[in-house]
Design an enzyme around this catalytic site. Sequence first.
Site, PDB file in Angstrom:
ATOM      1  N   GLY A 143       0.820  -1.197   0.000  1.00 28.13           N
ATOM      2  CA  GLY A 143       0.000   0.000   0.000  1.00 28.13           C
ATOM      3  C   GLY A 143       0.856   1.249   0.000  1.00 28.13           C
ATOM      4  O   GLY A 143       1.917   1.291  -0.629  1.00 28.13           O
ATOM      5  N   SER A 144       0.436   2.260   0.740  1.00 22.85           N
ATOM      6  CA  SER A 144       1.094   3.568   0.728  1.00 22.85           C
ATOM      7  C   SER A 144       2.583   3.471   1.073  1.00 22.85           C
ATOM      8  O   SER A 144       3.450   3.769   0.252  1.00 22.85           O
ATOM      9  CB  SER A 144       0.393   4.508   1.706  1.00 22.85           C
ATOM     10  OG  SER A 144       1.056   5.751   1.785  1.00 22.85           O
ATOM     11  N   GLN A 145       2.902   3.042   2.288  1.00 30.38           N
ATOM     12  CA  GLN A 145       4.307   2.938   2.687  1.00 30.38           C
ATOM     13  C   GLN A 145       4.983   1.741   2.031  1.00 30.38           C
ATOM     14  O   GLN A 145       6.140   1.818   1.614  1.00 30.38           O
ATOM     15  CB  GLN A 145       4.426   2.837   4.207  1.00 30.38           C
ATOM     16  CG  GLN A 145       4.128   4.126   4.957  1.00 30.38           C
ATOM     17  CD  GLN A 145       5.174   5.206   4.733  1.00 30.38           C
ATOM     18  OE1 GLN A 145       6.308   4.946   4.342  1.00 30.38           O
ATOM     19  NE2 GLN A 145       4.791   6.448   4.979  1.00 30.38           N
ATOM     20  N   ASP A 155      -2.275  -1.101  11.377  1.00 30.56           N
ATOM     21  CA  ASP A 155      -2.006  -1.417  12.783  1.00 30.56           C
ATOM     22  C   ASP A 155      -2.802  -2.613  13.291  1.00 30.56           C
ATOM     23  O   ASP A 155      -2.256  -3.507  13.933  1.00 30.56           O
ATOM     24  CB  ASP A 155      -2.326  -0.205  13.674  1.00 30.56           C
ATOM     25  CG  ASP A 155      -1.347   0.937  13.487  1.00 30.56           C
ATOM     26  OD1 ASP A 155      -0.199   0.674  13.082  1.00 30.56           O
ATOM     27  OD2 ASP A 155      -1.732   2.097  13.740  1.00 30.56           O
ATOM     28  N   HIS A 158       5.628   2.063  12.242  1.00 32.78           N
ATOM     29  CA  HIS A 158       4.888   2.680  13.344  1.00 32.78           C
ATOM     30  C   HIS A 158       4.979   1.726  14.517  1.00 32.78           C
ATOM     31  O   HIS A 158       4.989   0.509  14.342  1.00 32.78           O
ATOM     32  CB  HIS A 158       3.430   2.915  12.925  1.00 32.78           C
ATOM     33  CG  HIS A 158       2.559   3.555  13.979  1.00 32.78           C
ATOM     34  ND1 HIS A 158       3.029   4.526  14.845  1.00 32.78           N
ATOM     35  CD2 HIS A 158       1.256   3.359  14.296  1.00 32.78           C
ATOM     36  CE1 HIS A 158       2.029   4.901  15.649  1.00 32.78           C
ATOM     37  NE2 HIS A 158       0.961   4.209  15.340  1.00 32.78           N
ATOM     38  N   ASP A 208       2.823  10.178  18.086  1.00 26.43           N
ATOM     39  CA  ASP A 208       2.094  10.079  16.827  1.00 26.43           C
ATOM     40  C   ASP A 208       0.588  10.054  17.075  1.00 26.43           C
ATOM     41  O   ASP A 208      -0.168  10.796  16.428  1.00 26.43           O
ATOM     42  CB  ASP A 208       2.526   8.810  16.079  1.00 26.43           C
ATOM     43  CG  ASP A 208       1.894   8.704  14.708  1.00 26.43           C
ATOM     44  OD1 ASP A 208       2.388   9.378  13.779  1.00 26.43           O
ATOM     45  OD2 ASP A 208       0.915   7.954  14.547  1.00 26.43           O
ATOM     46  N   GLU A 255      -2.147  13.101  16.064  1.00 25.32           N
ATOM     47  CA  GLU A 255      -3.312  12.820  15.220  1.00 25.32           C
ATOM     48  C   GLU A 255      -4.604  13.231  15.915  1.00 25.32           C
ATOM     49  O   GLU A 255      -5.482  13.856  15.311  1.00 25.32           O
ATOM     50  CB  GLU A 255      -3.382  11.326  14.893  1.00 25.32           C
ATOM     51  CG  GLU A 255      -2.293  10.828  13.958  1.00 25.32           C
ATOM     52  CD  GLU A 255      -2.245   9.316  13.869  1.00 25.32           C
ATOM     53  OE1 GLU A 255      -1.519   8.816  12.994  1.00 25.32           O
ATOM     54  OE2 GLU A 255      -2.922   8.634  14.682  1.00 25.32           O
ATOM     55  N   GLU A 265      -9.122  28.707   3.732  1.00 30.19           N
ATOM     56  CA  GLU A 265      -7.924  29.514   3.977  1.00 30.19           C
ATOM     57  C   GLU A 265      -6.975  28.886   4.999  1.00 30.19           C
ATOM     58  O   GLU A 265      -5.843  29.348   5.169  1.00 30.19           O
ATOM     59  CB  GLU A 265      -8.316  30.935   4.391  1.00 30.19           C
ATOM     60  CG  GLU A 265      -8.977  31.708   3.253  1.00 30.19           C
ATOM     61  CD  GLU A 265      -9.193  33.179   3.582  1.00 30.19           C
ATOM     62  OE1 GLU A 265      -8.521  33.686   4.500  1.00 30.19           O
ATOM     63  OE2 GLU A 265     -10.030  33.804   2.908  1.00 30.19           O
ATOM     64  N   SER A 286      -1.301  39.969   8.171  1.00 30.45           N
ATOM     65  CA  SER A 286      -1.512  41.383   8.497  1.00 30.45           C
ATOM     66  C   SER A 286      -1.362  41.640   9.994  1.00 30.45           C
ATOM     67  O   SER A 286      -1.433  40.723  10.814  1.00 30.45           O
ATOM     68  CB  SER A 286      -2.912  41.811   8.060  1.00 30.45           C
ATOM     69  OG  SER A 286      -3.896  41.217   8.895  1.00 30.45           O
TER      70      SER A 286
END
Length: 341
Positions: free
Chosen positions: A27-29, A84, A109, A192, A196, A232, A253
Amino acid sequence: MPAKIYSDKDADLNVLKDKTVAVIGFGSQGHAHALNLKESGVNVIVGLYPGSKSIDVAKQYGFEVLDTAEAVKKADVIFLAVPDLLIASVYEKDVLPNLTKGKALLFSHGFAIHFKTVVPPKDIDVIMVAPKGPGHLVRRQYQEGRGVPSLIAVFQNPSKKAKKVALAWAKGIGGTRAGVIETSFKEETETDLFGEQAVLCGGASALVQAGYDTLVQAGYQPEMAYFECLHELKLIVDLMYEAGISGMRFSISETAKYGDVVTGPRIINKAVRAEMKKVLKEIQDGTFAKTWIKEAKTGKKKYHKLLTDGTKHPIEKTGARLRGLMPWIGKKNLGGAQAAY
């Protein structure tokens, strides 16, 4: 005392030269570590369960793909790149029966080790390499000749070489190009989870929704509330990301700065800080982990209800319509799993 930051000169890829490393999950990692290590000259195999949708993807990248148990048997270093709460079942079924003395387990992790959903044999090295960024960023930065700052940790070190392996892995994925900091499984896990829950996800989401509700309930247009309380926010966070809080204040500002320093402490007041300490205590004593594990084992009913309730908040409908007017905001694919296995 500031932490030592390790760089390329502190890590030796030759530590992994004659080893086979298995990335369990793509997957992602998982995909980022596997591809970066492969391009760094490391012998990488991928372990997946039969029928996984990731098998064809990994094969297209040229990896040898094996059933998880076979990958563990063949590998010297095993990276459990799965979610996990899935790690424990994968570990018990396919990893533990095939661990032998001298192998190393690697995590990105510390949850499973710190909260003891995985209890490895004492003759196994247990290490962590945790890039401080999602997998796609780890991959992209590596391809561009850069890297994502990473953490390493050693939980068990019977070989007396665990830290060298962790540093070599960090170098292989590009982490030492940016800088690597040593931590512990305990520290990484608890900070961690706190980040989160209290700030990055839980705190920010609740703050945005509360600000939106306050303006709309006071009679202001939902579109104005969306722009001021959500849209924003990215501008401000980007400034913080690039130059810290002081750098952000330099760029806004005088009126915004005055509101920041005077009103901010009224929003994040003593009561909120006290609640943050409670949240941290629940992470430290294992209450959160036990609750989350129980929730997962009982079908995640509360979890899914809360997520569904969140999608029904009025800010989502307003935001979807306004984002449709801004073609420069890339549409994200929200259907993919975070850590496919």
